[in-house]
Scaffold this active site. Sequence first.
Site, short mmCIF file in Angstrom:
data_model
loop_
_atom_site.label_atom_id
_atom_site.label_comp_id
_atom_site.label_asym_id
_atom_site.label_seq_id
_atom_site.Cartn_x
_atom_site.Cartn_y
_atom_site.Cartn_z
N TYR A 114 3.93 -13.33 1.18
CA TYR A 114 2.80 -13.98 0.96
C TYR A 114 2.54 -15.68 0.16
O TYR A 114 1.00 -14.98 -0.21
CB TYR A 114 1.96 -13.22 1.29
N ASP A 146 -0.60 -2.01 9.75
CA ASP A 146 -0.53 -1.86 11.20
C ASP A 146 0.06 -0.80 12.39
O ASP A 146 -0.47 -1.21 13.03
CB ASP A 146 -0.11 -3.59 11.69
N LYS A 152 12.39 -1.51 -1.16
CA LYS A 152 13.59 -1.68 -0.21
C LYS A 152 14.52 -2.57 -1.56
O LYS A 152 15.17 -3.73 -0.96
CB LYS A 152 13.29 -3.26 0.76
N ASP A 160 12.07 0.77 5.62
CA ASP A 160 12.28 0.70 6.85
C ASP A 160 12.17 2.26 7.25
O ASP A 160 11.06 2.88 7.92
CB ASP A 160 13.83 0.04 7.35
N ASP A 213 1.13 -4.94 4.65
CA ASP A 213 0.49 -5.23 6.23
C ASP A 213 1.28 -4.49 6.68
O ASP A 213 0.67 -3.98 8.07
CB ASP A 213 0.61 -6.86 5.57
#
Length: 331
Positions: A124, A228, A169, A200, A224
């Site tokens: 971002y 969610d 990751k 993941d 983020d």
Amino acid sequence: MKLAVIEGDGVGKEVIPAALQVLDCFDLPIEKIPLELGLGKWEKTGQAITAADLEILKDCDCILFGAVTTPADPNYKSVLLTIRRELDLYANIRPLKPIKGIKGATGNTDFDILVVRENTEGLYSSIEQVGENEAWSKRIITRRASERIAQVACEYAAKRANHLTIVHKSNVIKADSLFLNTCRDVAQVHNVIHDAMLVDAMAYDMVRSPEKYDVVVAPNLYGDILSDLGGALVGSLGLLPSANIGEKQAFFEPVHGSAPDIAGRGVANPIAAILSVAMLLDWLNRPEQARIVREAVETSVNENIKTADLGGNSTTAEVTEFLVYYVQSNS
């Protein structure tokens, strides 16, 4: 204290007035500074947020924000990313805690997770180029940003179960190794028990066994997405508040977006915005008032005063009216 109030677009124009009604019950010495930002302003003026708007925000102590609609137009300047970066609101705090009486997608209500998301860099960072045949985004991970978000996460962990999960990751994205190793170093200094999860695998395990996790620290994009996902575990994005914290200022907003499909129908869930007010009250060191707000929310759910996303048929106004009455009666 100066509070900037930004309704934004869509349901932001419905849930922020509801949240202010609850905040006003406490009669705090707050000067409210209204600002119009977002898609509506962009369509009228060509700018979603201006330098003058930022100067006003920098003069405020904190911000209560609704939601903005972000178009795909590459000329559109993201309001949220701009505010977070310009005010250096580097820590995004997103609690994932079920409300009694609401079951999420898995039915599991035995968890209390706090996602601590780095808020200023990662994917971002807004360093991008979009061409006809190629598009790219530059991902930034720095030691400074990783250290300070790890510091915040460890401070929360020390007040809770003293356990931190570091999400990364690094097996594929080697830049993540800097985030991972920096967070480990900070956790060791603070004597916080810690482990690490590939993002993941973390998404999979959060669904299977959310009760295993306490404080989760993650780079921007991962935090983020995971928070969610947590909305489904809790029962609705309409229940998720958040705080964006910097050294001097703070910004409070519901996690849900502008939801243009239901905007203007009077059915938006105001609870996430109202729980964001509870986080604002915590930041102002008013824990008793924050407790009353959270208790009011739980009581409304138990009284079956719920919007459609929670399986009820109450309107935004009806939920707000009950919460205001409860807070006033118990303050």
